[in-house]
Design a protein around this motif. Structure first.
Motif, PDB file in Angstrom:
ATOM      1  N   HIS A  15       0.846  -1.197   0.000  1.00  0.00           N
ATOM      2  CA  HIS A  15       0.000   0.000   0.000  1.00  0.00           C
ATOM      3  C   HIS A  15       0.880   1.246   0.000  1.00  0.00           C
ATOM      4  O   HIS A  15       1.996   1.246   0.540  1.00  0.00           O
ATOM      5  CB  HIS A  15      -0.875   0.069   1.258  1.00  0.00           C
ATOM      6  CG  HIS A  15      -1.785  -1.082   1.475  1.00  0.00           C
ATOM      7  ND1 HIS A  15      -2.748  -1.463   0.560  1.00  0.00           N
ATOM      8  CD2 HIS A  15      -1.896  -1.949   2.521  1.00  0.00           C
ATOM      9  CE1 HIS A  15      -3.416  -2.499   1.039  1.00  0.00           C
ATOM     10  NE2 HIS A  15      -2.915  -2.809   2.230  1.00  0.00           N
ATOM     11  N   THR A  26      -2.939   0.546  -4.068  1.00  0.00           N
ATOM     12  CA  THR A  26      -2.594  -0.783  -3.574  1.00  0.00           C
ATOM     13  C   THR A  26      -2.102  -1.625  -4.741  1.00  0.00           C
ATOM     14  O   THR A  26      -2.710  -1.607  -5.818  1.00  0.00           O
ATOM     15  CB  THR A  26      -3.809  -1.453  -2.909  1.00  0.00           C
ATOM     16  OG1 THR A  26      -4.178  -0.699  -1.741  1.00  0.00           O
ATOM     17  CG2 THR A  26      -3.515  -2.887  -2.513  1.00  0.00           C
ATOM     18  N   ALA A 131       3.699   1.652  -3.736  1.00  0.00           N
ATOM     19  CA  ALA A 131       2.948   0.488  -3.278  1.00  0.00           C
ATOM     20  C   ALA A 131       3.623  -0.801  -3.717  1.00  0.00           C
ATOM     21  O   ALA A 131       3.749  -1.756  -2.943  1.00  0.00           O
ATOM     22  CB  ALA A 131       1.517   0.554  -3.801  1.00  0.00           C
ATOM     23  N   GLY A 145      -3.906   2.523   1.611  1.00  0.00           N
ATOM     24  CA  GLY A 145      -3.809   2.268   0.185  1.00  0.00           C
ATOM     25  C   GLY A 145      -4.994   2.795  -0.596  1.00  0.00           C
ATOM     26  O   GLY A 145      -5.470   3.920  -0.376  1.00  0.00           O
TER      27      GLY A 145
END
Length: 328
Positions: A15, A26, A131, A145
Motif C-alpha cells: 500500500h 494498492t 505500493a 492504500g
C-alpha cells in the motif's frame, strides 16, 4: 494462516497513501506471472488492461494488479507498478523487450476528505510505484492504500482481506470497498456478511432476527457516480484463463452477500481472479465449483472486514468508522 490474501503462496501486497491527499494505491504483486481473468458487474467501471484478460486474448499471464483511488486519474497507479516491475526485469517477452502486464481498476474518492489540488500531474503513478516497492506478506487493512478515501452509504470503507483453505488449495480475497450501498444491515451494527464470519473477524455480532424495520429498503449514498468495490480473488490452484473467469463470476456473489444494494448503475464493481499455482484441479468441474463457492464466502468476509477495520479520516465526520459507532 493470517486470514489475508497473502496466505496464497506466490503473491505480495503493498500500500501507499498520502494523508493530505486523502487517497492512495494498492499493488498486488505476483512472484511469477499468474493466470488471470476479470468479471465486471458495476455500471460505472474504471479499468486498464482488462480486455487482455479475456480467455481468447494472446497474453496468458499478468505480473501484478493495481487498485487505486482518484477515479480515472488513479489509472496512472498501474504505470507506477509497471515501472517498478520493469526495474526488476519482469514482463511479457517481445524479443529482447520486457513489458510488465498490470491490469488495474479505480474507485472514486475525489470529493471525499483530502486536498486534491495536486497541480499539473496527479500523484498516482508515484503512489503505484511506492505500493509495489512496499509489497510484502503483511497486508494492512482499513483506511490504507486504495481504501484510504473509500466510503460506503453510512460508514467509512477501506481495504479488507480474508482467506480459506479447501481441498488442499488456498484461496484469498482483497477488497477495496467504496460502495454506493451499505455493508451493514439497516443502520448496523450487523453485517450482511455475518453468516460467513469466521472467529469473530468482524465483531461477532451475528445476524439480526427479525430484520430491523426498513432494512430491505434500498438506500445508497446521496452522491451518484462516486462508488465502486474492487476485488482481487487469488488461489494457488492451477487454473486456465477460462477457469479463472468462472472463478471471478462466482466470486461476484460475495459482493451480493455483503453489500446491499450492489452492482448498481453508479458502482464500478469488478472482480479480478488470479491463479498462482501450476497443479490443475483433480476434478476440473467439481473442484472449480467448490473453489468458486468458497471464493464467494471469502469475498463477503473481506468486504465486511474492510468496513470493520476502517477509521474515519480527519475532517470527514459525516463518515465515521464502524468502531467509532459500535465499539469493538
Amino acid at each position: 494462516m493470517r486470514n489475508l490474501i497473502t496466505d496464497v503462496p506466490g503473491l505480495r501486497v503493498g500500500h501507499a497513501q498520502d494523508a493530505r491527499l486523502g487517497s492512495g494505491a494498492t499493488a498486488i504483486i505476483f512472484d511469477a506471472p499468474a493466470v488471470a481473468a476479470v468479471d465486471v458487474r458495476g455500471g460505472a467501471p474504471g479499468t486498464r488492461e482488462t480486455d487482455l484478460l479475456d480467455p481468447g486474448m494472446l497474453v496468458e499471464h499478468i505480473d501484478a494488479i493495481a487498485l487505486s483511488g482518484g477515479s480515472a486519474f488513479g489509472l496512472e497507479a498501474a504505470s507506477g507498478v509497471q515501472a517498478w516491475l520493469h526495474e526488476q526485469g519482469r514482463g511479457f517477452a517481445v524479443g529482447p523487450a520486457r513489458v510488465p502486464i498490470v491490469p488495474g481498476a479505480i474507485l472514486f474518492d475525489l470529493t471525499h476528505a483530502g486536498d486534491k489540488a495536486w497541480g499539473r500531474f496527479p500523484p498516482y503513478r508515484e503512489l503505484g510505484y511506492a505500493a509495489a516497492a512496499a509489497a510484502g506478506l503483511d497486508c494492512a487493512l482499513g483506511s490504507v492504500g486504495a481504501g484510504l478515501g473509500a466510503t460506503t452509504r453510512s460508514l467509512k470503507g477501506g481495504i479488507g482481506s480474508a482467506s480459506a483453505h479447501l481441498d488442499g488449495v488456498t484461496i484469498g480475497a482483497l477488497a477495496a470497498v467504496n460502495a454506493a450501498g451499505s455493508v451493514v444491515v439497516g443502520d448496523g451494527p450487523w453485517f450482511w456478511a455475518a453468516p460467513f464470519e469466521v472467529d469473530k473477524e468482524f465483531g461477532g455480532r451475528g445476524f439480526p432476527s427479525p430484520l430491523p424495520t426498513g432494512a430491505l429498503e434500498p438506500r445508497t449514498k446521496g452522491a451518484a457516480r462516486q462508488n465502486t468495490t474492487l476485488v482481487v480473488i487469488a488461489t494457488d490452484a492451477g487454473l486456465t484463463k477460462s477457469q479463472a473467469r468462472r472463478l471471478a463470476v462466482m466470486a461476484q456473489d460475495g459482493l451480493a452477500h455483503a453489500i446491499f444494494p450492489v452492482h448498481t448503475p453508479v458502482d464500478g464493481d469488478i472482480v479480478f481472479a488470479a491463479a498462482t499455482g501450476h497443479a490443475p484441479l483433480a476434478d476440473p468441474t467439481r473442484g472449480l465449483m467448490r473453489l468458486g463457492a468458497v471464493a464467494m464466502q471469502v469475498v463477503a468476509r473481506a468486504i465486511a472486514r474492510a468496513v470493520y477495520t476502517a477509521t474515519a479520516l480527519p475532517g470527514d465526520p459525516a463518515c465515521p468508522g464502524w468502531r467509532d459507532m459500535f465499539g469493538t
